[in-house]
Design a protein around this motif. Structure first.
Motif, PDB file in Angstrom:
ATOM      1  N   ASN A 103       0.836  -1.204   0.000  1.00  0.00           N
ATOM      2  CA  ASN A 103       0.000   0.000   0.000  1.00  0.00           C
ATOM      3  C   ASN A 103       0.874   1.260   0.000  1.00  0.00           C
ATOM      4  O   ASN A 103       0.618   2.206  -0.741  1.00  0.00           O
ATOM      5  N   ALA A 104       1.916   1.237   0.811  1.00  0.00           N
ATOM      6  CA  ALA A 104       2.832   2.390   0.890  1.00  0.00           C
ATOM      7  C   ALA A 104       3.502   2.661  -0.459  1.00  0.00           C
ATOM      8  O   ALA A 104       3.737   3.819  -0.830  1.00  0.00           O
ATOM      9  N   ASN A 105       3.770   1.604  -1.202  1.00  0.00           N
ATOM     10  CA  ASN A 105       4.383   1.758  -2.531  1.00  0.00           C
ATOM     11  C   ASN A 105       3.548   2.674  -3.445  1.00  0.00           C
ATOM     12  O   ASN A 105       4.077   3.282  -4.373  1.00  0.00           O
ATOM     13  N   LYS A 106       2.234   2.756  -3.154  1.00  0.00           N
ATOM     14  CA  LYS A 106       1.356   3.609  -3.991  1.00  0.00           C
ATOM     15  C   LYS A 106       1.738   5.087  -3.903  1.00  0.00           C
ATOM     16  O   LYS A 106       1.198   5.912  -4.625  1.00  0.00           O
ATOM     17  N   ILE A 107       2.636   5.420  -2.999  1.00  0.00           N
ATOM     18  CA  ILE A 107       3.094   6.795  -2.870  1.00  0.00           C
ATOM     19  C   ILE A 107       3.736   7.285  -4.177  1.00  0.00           C
ATOM     20  O   ILE A 107       3.847   8.493  -4.401  1.00  0.00           O
ATOM     21  N   ARG A 110       2.354   7.421  -6.770  1.00  0.00           N
ATOM     22  CA  ARG A 110       1.320   8.271  -7.389  1.00  0.00           C
ATOM     23  C   ARG A 110       1.598   9.734  -7.096  1.00  0.00           C
ATOM     24  O   ARG A 110       1.231  10.622  -7.854  1.00  0.00           O
ATOM     25  N   ILE A 111       2.177   9.980  -5.902  1.00  0.00           N
ATOM     26  CA  ILE A 111       2.387  11.357  -5.437  1.00  0.00           C
ATOM     27  C   ILE A 111       3.816  11.829  -5.691  1.00  0.00           C
ATOM     28  O   ILE A 111       4.033  12.936  -6.151  1.00  0.00           O
ATOM     29  N   ILE A 112       4.785  10.992  -5.366  1.00  0.00           N
ATOM     30  CA  ILE A 112       6.174  11.346  -5.693  1.00  0.00           C
ATOM     31  C   ILE A 112       6.708  10.333  -6.684  1.00  0.00           C
ATOM     32  O   ILE A 112       6.677   9.141  -6.445  1.00  0.00           O
ATOM     33  N   LYS A 113       7.187  10.824  -7.769  1.00  0.00           N
ATOM     34  CA  LYS A 113       7.606   9.926  -8.862  1.00  0.00           C
ATOM     35  C   LYS A 113       8.935   9.263  -8.562  1.00  0.00           C
ATOM     36  O   LYS A 113       9.730   9.702  -7.799  1.00  0.00           O
TER      37      LYS A 113
END
Lengths: 282, 282
Positions: free
Chosen positions: B273-277, B279-282
């Motif tokens: 789930n944290a990996n989805k970050i 989406r916010i920081i490339k």
């Protein structure tokens, strides 16, 4: 210096290590071992390895075998390799935990051909595409249980790491795992948790994160790290990671309490104390 | 474009802003205001300001006044400035909190000459020596209550920020403060707390931190930030920061519980789930 070198795992660490071995002239041929054909294909395409072989075949052909795969997989794979090697071959691993591994291998008759190492370098990326030239430079490499490895094996492994620009630190596996929990594992957990904190908020409101700037990026970037790599690390180093995590939560609660009680003085004191981290990072 | 510009505070943000104004040709002369003579001396030496003056005198001489000082000091200083300016002058601030400030100034007869801004850029360093050229580029700048400022003031301030490479986001002060808590303030608190966690350990054992590498450095670097700057931010944004901090502690507890219960699957799930970050920081 070596004819053939095998890297087991063709990802961030092994791939960067392979590139360095080639660049420094340590290896004529690099053989890659991976469960995933797509990975070895990619590694060949990127010039990281020269060919892909099954583990047994690769080990038989190699002077030096370097293992950098998830730490839970390392134990059975390392035993398999030790069952294959002769007194002329050298093995090393690059795992982020050392206690369980060293204990598991302690009684193997070929233990002396193995050097337990942890080069303390990495990025949040994984896979062969993550391998970079010039990795490891100016970082520490921990070697554990030096006395249990043959002298020729240790000195060759040290020589390689030093030529990559690393400084060597010697530690017993217990101490390594304690220190790694403080200077590496906790940073990953806080990043993962911070990412989840922010993503939880994102569910409520769209498009607020165009604001995310430099400070956020640096504290959360490790949240992009591979779960397959890190979950086994946290599990193997469970006791130490829990110690640090409990301390960290209690430190966060101090900030929380300062805010709740509007205790400005203690808040400043906590931050001034944190500033002392410049003793550790310049 | 301006003849004289005053910067109140001669530190990281105001200093970098002053350098940019000069480089872009926006200001003929930059006047610095600070309580500390050593700071203005240093700022003159570094070419950040042309001269130092007391606040009243500086404001009288200036077309544009830019305030970047701790957010608690900003309120009285801003009122003082507003009491001095005419319809021809423009004021802006760079504070990391917006709700309390905007509310405090809401009824001032010169409110319309003030533009409430938050350029979302910074480093962990402070003071005039921390000022850098090329700051602000590719970051967001929030402008709050645009409708309460005169059009000429807003468009000039926007033009400056845009010419520094910033993109402008409009928000009401409440929303700004919520978002800032998530994308900036919490990162600072976790870094401060992480530094204290590690320093707590350091008391027990010497010299273990030669190991501290890249991951640690990036998660903890904000712990070097100035308490004088950040304590007032946390205090002014107390409610939002506490919300995020509570969420963050509860996210950390999930990791803790996974480790305690050896719940490997849920641990991996949290990390995925944290990996989805990304989406916010490339």
């Amino acid at each position: 210096m070596f004819n053939n070198v095998t890297i087991v795992g063709v990802g961030l660490i092994s791939g960067s290590f392979a590139l360095a071995l080639k660049d420094k002239g340590y290896a004529k041929k690099i053989i890659g071992v991976s469960r995933t054909k797509a990975s070895t294909d990619k590694a060949i395409e990127l010039g990281i390895i020269d060919e892909a072989l099954p583990l047994e075949e690769a080990v038989r052909q190699s002077d030096f075998i370097y293992v950098a795969i998830p730490v839970d997989a390392t134990i059975p794979v390392m035993k398999q390799i030790m069952n294959l090697v002769t007194d002329k071959q050298i093995i090393a691993d690059a795992g982020s935990t050392k206690f369980v591994l060293c204990n598991s291998l302690a009684d193997h008759p070929m233990r002396k051909r193995f050097v337990a190492t942890h080069p303390m370098w990495g990025t949040e990326y994984s896979g062969p595409e993550a391998a970079v030239r010039g990795a490891f430079k100016d970082r520490s490499c921990v070697i554990c249980e030096k006395e249990k490895s043959d002298e020729d094996a240790v000195s060759l492994v040290e020589k390689i790491y030093k030529s990559l620009g690393m400084h060597i630190a010697y530690m017993d596996p217990e101490n390594h795992d304690i220190h790694a929990a403080y200077v590496s594992h906790i940073s990953h957990i806080t990043s993962f948790a911070l990412a989840n904190t922010v993503l939880e908020k994102e569910k409520e409101e769209d498009a607020i994160f165009e604001l995310a700037g430099g400070g956020f990026e640096s504290t959360v970037r490790l949240a992009k790290s591979s779960p397959a790599m890190w979950a086994p690390i946290f599990m193997q180093n469970k006791e130490n990671v829990l110690d640090v995590l409990n301390e960290h939560i209690s430190q966060l609660r101090k900030f929380k309490s300062c805010l709740e009680k509007e205790n400005y003085e203690y808040l400043v004191e906590l931050m001034e104390n944190a500033n002392k981290i410049t003793r550790i990072i310049k």
